[in-house]
Design a protein around this motif. Structure first.
Motif, PDB file in Angstrom:
ATOM      1  N   SER A 161     -35.708 -35.881  58.146  1.00  0.00           N
ATOM      2  CA  SER A 161     -34.738 -34.811  58.388  1.00  0.00           C
ATOM      3  C   SER A 161     -34.849 -33.721  57.323  1.00  0.00           C
ATOM      4  N   TYR A 162     -35.071 -34.126  56.096  1.00  0.00           N
ATOM      5  CA  TYR A 162     -35.244 -33.167  55.004  1.00  0.00           C
ATOM      6  C   TYR A 162     -36.469 -32.290  55.260  1.00  0.00           C
ATOM      7  N   ASP A 163     -37.549 -32.919  55.686  1.00  0.00           N
ATOM      8  CA  ASP A 163     -38.787 -32.164  55.947  1.00  0.00           C
ATOM      9  C   ASP A 163     -38.577 -31.136  57.055  1.00  0.00           C
ATOM     10  N   VAL A 164     -37.833 -31.507  58.096  1.00  0.00           N
ATOM     11  CA  VAL A 164     -37.557 -30.566  59.188  1.00  0.00           C
ATOM     12  C   VAL A 164     -36.695 -29.413  58.687  1.00  0.00           C
ATOM     13  N   ALA A 165     -35.664 -29.733  57.919  1.00  0.00           N
ATOM     14  CA  ALA A 165     -34.783 -28.672  57.405  1.00  0.00           C
ATOM     15  C   ALA A 165     -35.554 -27.683  56.539  1.00  0.00           C
ATOM     16  N   LYS A 166     -36.489 -28.181  55.761  1.00  0.00           N
ATOM     17  CA  LYS A 166     -37.233 -27.312  54.837  1.00  0.00           C
ATOM     18  C   LYS A 166     -38.380 -26.573  55.511  1.00  0.00           C
ATOM     19  N   TYR A 213     -35.480 -27.636  64.103  1.00  0.00           N
ATOM     20  CA  TYR A 213     -34.071 -27.785  63.737  1.00  0.00           C
ATOM     21  C   TYR A 213     -33.186 -27.049  64.744  1.00  0.00           C
ATOM     22  N   ALA A 214     -33.583 -25.854  65.123  1.00  0.00           N
ATOM     23  CA  ALA A 214     -32.796 -25.073  66.080  1.00  0.00           C
ATOM     24  C   ALA A 214     -32.720 -25.777  67.430  1.00  0.00           C
ATOM     25  N   GLN A 215     -33.820 -26.396  67.851  1.00  0.00           N
ATOM     26  CA  GLN A 215     -33.819 -27.145  69.115  1.00  0.00           C
ATOM     27  C   GLN A 215     -32.884 -28.337  69.043  1.00  0.00           C
ATOM     28  N   MET A 216     -32.912 -29.057  67.917  1.00  0.00           N
ATOM     29  CA  MET A 216     -32.042 -30.218  67.752  1.00  0.00           C
ATOM     30  C   MET A 216     -30.572 -29.789  67.726  1.00  0.00           C
ATOM     31  N   SER A 217     -30.311 -28.664  67.090  1.00  0.00           N
ATOM     32  CA  SER A 217     -28.949 -28.145  67.022  1.00  0.00           C
ATOM     33  C   SER A 217     -28.427 -27.815  68.420  1.00  0.00           C
ATOM     34  N   ALA A 218     -29.228 -27.113  69.194  1.00  0.00           N
ATOM     35  CA  ALA A 218     -28.810 -26.743  70.548  1.00  0.00           C
ATOM     36  C   ALA A 218     -28.620 -27.971  71.423  1.00  0.00           C
ATOM     37  N   HIS A 219     -29.502 -28.950  71.247  1.00  0.00           N
ATOM     38  CA  HIS A 219     -29.391 -30.168  72.057  1.00  0.00           C
ATOM     39  C   HIS A 219     -28.154 -30.977  71.664  1.00  0.00           C
ATOM     40  N   ALA A 220     -27.797 -30.932  70.385  1.00  0.00           N
ATOM     41  CA  ALA A 220     -26.573 -31.619  69.958  1.00  0.00           C
ATOM     42  C   ALA A 220     -25.365 -31.049  70.689  1.00  0.00           C
TER      43      ALA A 220
END
Length: 431
Positions: free
Chosen positions: A378-383, A389-396
């Motif tokens: 998760s840290y690697d994706v955020a950085k 990250y944007a895709q995961m956010s929208a899917h959430a």
């Protein structure tokens, strides 16, 4: 239709009941209420024993159908009313209590569920556990607390960035920051030194500034299900050499010293680390809570099981991906597209209110190495991967809309009540 509602904790007692058994039922009742008001006339009672049947008799005299929703676990749900009574409850174990204990026949939930004739819970996992005990045709429905509308609206105004940059929030209470504490004050009693925390001092205002990759968890530290020890130790190990990873623990409890003491000792034990751990105990105004949500990169859960997990649902509704296990209620709304999933294994345990501590059910134990990998990924994706990250956010946001929106709750409850009335589980007036 008259819908009578009750929770043992209410707006007058919530402050002193935070962290105590069953306190979260009040929050569920609050989230349900707007939906119930679309389906009928809602009356909240404070003393069911004197109020429920009187309201029921009055409703029937006017030709109005009536049901009492008891926001409480079955063993704390009344079974002596003339008014049809349905428990609305959360549960996070593989079996429901199916034998009496402690001298109370109601501890066998089957007794209560048979008397009620139907029930409402918050996850398909619990529905399956109830039907395993009561039969495949037992009338029970999963309706999670409909938090999506309120929190997605908040989230729409927030930046959904993976990294925080000088996000400031103010709290009134206690703020414990691993970078400012003398952790020697929280070591073994015999060797303690340095300045600790004065838990008797009056609450004061603090400003918290957050930067980098922020992991947030909101929980009651005295709740034995939450498994915060693994959450904390895996974080400190994974980010031992990382300066810009922060774990924020927003603690919900009625007593500051009880809430913080054990966690502070674990901060001491997990030394040394360059990452940051922040403990928040106290009140956050809505604007500051929103700032905490905005600063958050990921919401974290490492529990042994959840009946639904309101904080996880709230943060995800705002567009925050999760680091969590896909077990119990979380099966319904977590997947690899909105969360970094943690492996777990089941183990025998006892029902939480069983004083015998007899092994009768299962809970789900976090795989510690998998948790470390989830933190790192998760840290690697955020950085390094803002697009993912944007895709995961929208899917959430989309996933939680399906799971816990008011529209979903209204449709499910309306259909459920219609079925109950048709089948006379809930009494309707004679024509």
């Amino acid at each position: 239709m008259l819908i009578i509602i009750h929770s043992e904790t209410n707006q007058h007692t919530i402050a002193r009941n935070l962290g105590r058994s069953e306190y979260s039922y009040y929050f569920v009742l609050k989230e349900y209420r707007p939906v119930l008001e679309r389906l009928g006339r809602v009356v909240e009672v404070s003393d069911p024993q004197t109020e429920v049947d009187a309201l029921y008799t009055d409703a029937l005299s006017r030709g109005e159908a009536c049901v009492f929703l008891s926001f409480s676990p079955p063993h704390r749900t009344p079974v002596n009313f003339t008014c049809p009574t349905l428990p609305v409850f959360a549960w996070e174990f593989s079996t429901i209590p199916n034998e009496p204990f402690a001298g109370d026949p109601l501890n066998d939930w089957r007794t209560v569920l048979r008397a009620a004739g139907a029930a409402i819970t918050h996850s398909s996992y619990t529905v399956n556990a109830v039907r395993e005990a009561m039969g495949a045709d037992y009338p029970i429905i999963a309706v999670p607390a409909p938090v999506w509308d309120r929190f997605s609206e908040r989230g729409a105004h927030l930046k959904r960035q993976p990294l925080a940059s000088q996000v400031r929030l103010t709290l009134k209470g206690l703020l414990a920051d691993s970078r400012e504490l003398d952790l020697r004050a929280f070591g073994p009693v015999a060797t303690r030194e340095g300045v600790g925390i004065d838990f008797q001092a009056p609450p004061r205002e603090h400003e918290l500034v957050l930067d980098g990759v922020i992991y947030t968890s909101v929980f009651n530290p005295s709740d034995g299900r939450k498994n915060w020890e693994d959450m904390l130790s895996a974080f400190c190990v994974t980010f031992r050499e990382v300066d810009d990873a922060t774990l924020v623990l927003k603690l919900t409890h009625h007593n500051a010293e009880e809430a913080l003491t054990d966690i502070l000792h674990h901060l001491y034990k997990n030394q040394s680390y360059r990452c940051r751990v922040v403990l928040i105990y106290g009140y956050l105004a809505d604007a500051d809570y929103e700032q905490l949500v905005q600063a958050t990169s990921y919401v974290v859960n490492t529990s042994y099981g959840e009946g639904q997990c309101l904080p996880l649902m709230e943060f995800m509704s705002c567009g925050k991906p999760a680091v969590a296990p896909r077990t119990t209620a979380m099966i319904d709304y977590l997947d690899a597209e909105n969360a970094f999933l943690i492996d777990s294994t089941d183990e025998l345990t006892a029902w939480p209110h069983d004083p015998r501590r007899a092994f009768r059910t299962l809970r789900y134990v976090t795989n510690w190495a998998s948790l470390c990998r989830a933190y790192q990924s998760s840290y690697d994706v955020a950085k390094d991967d803002p697009e993912r990250y944007a895709q995961m956010s929208a899917h959430a946001v989309a996933s939680l809309r399906k799971f816990c929106s008011q529209a979903t709750a209204e449709q499910r409850l309306e259909t459920f009540f219609e079925h109950l009335f048709e089948n006379r589980v809930v009494e309707t007036p004679e024509a």
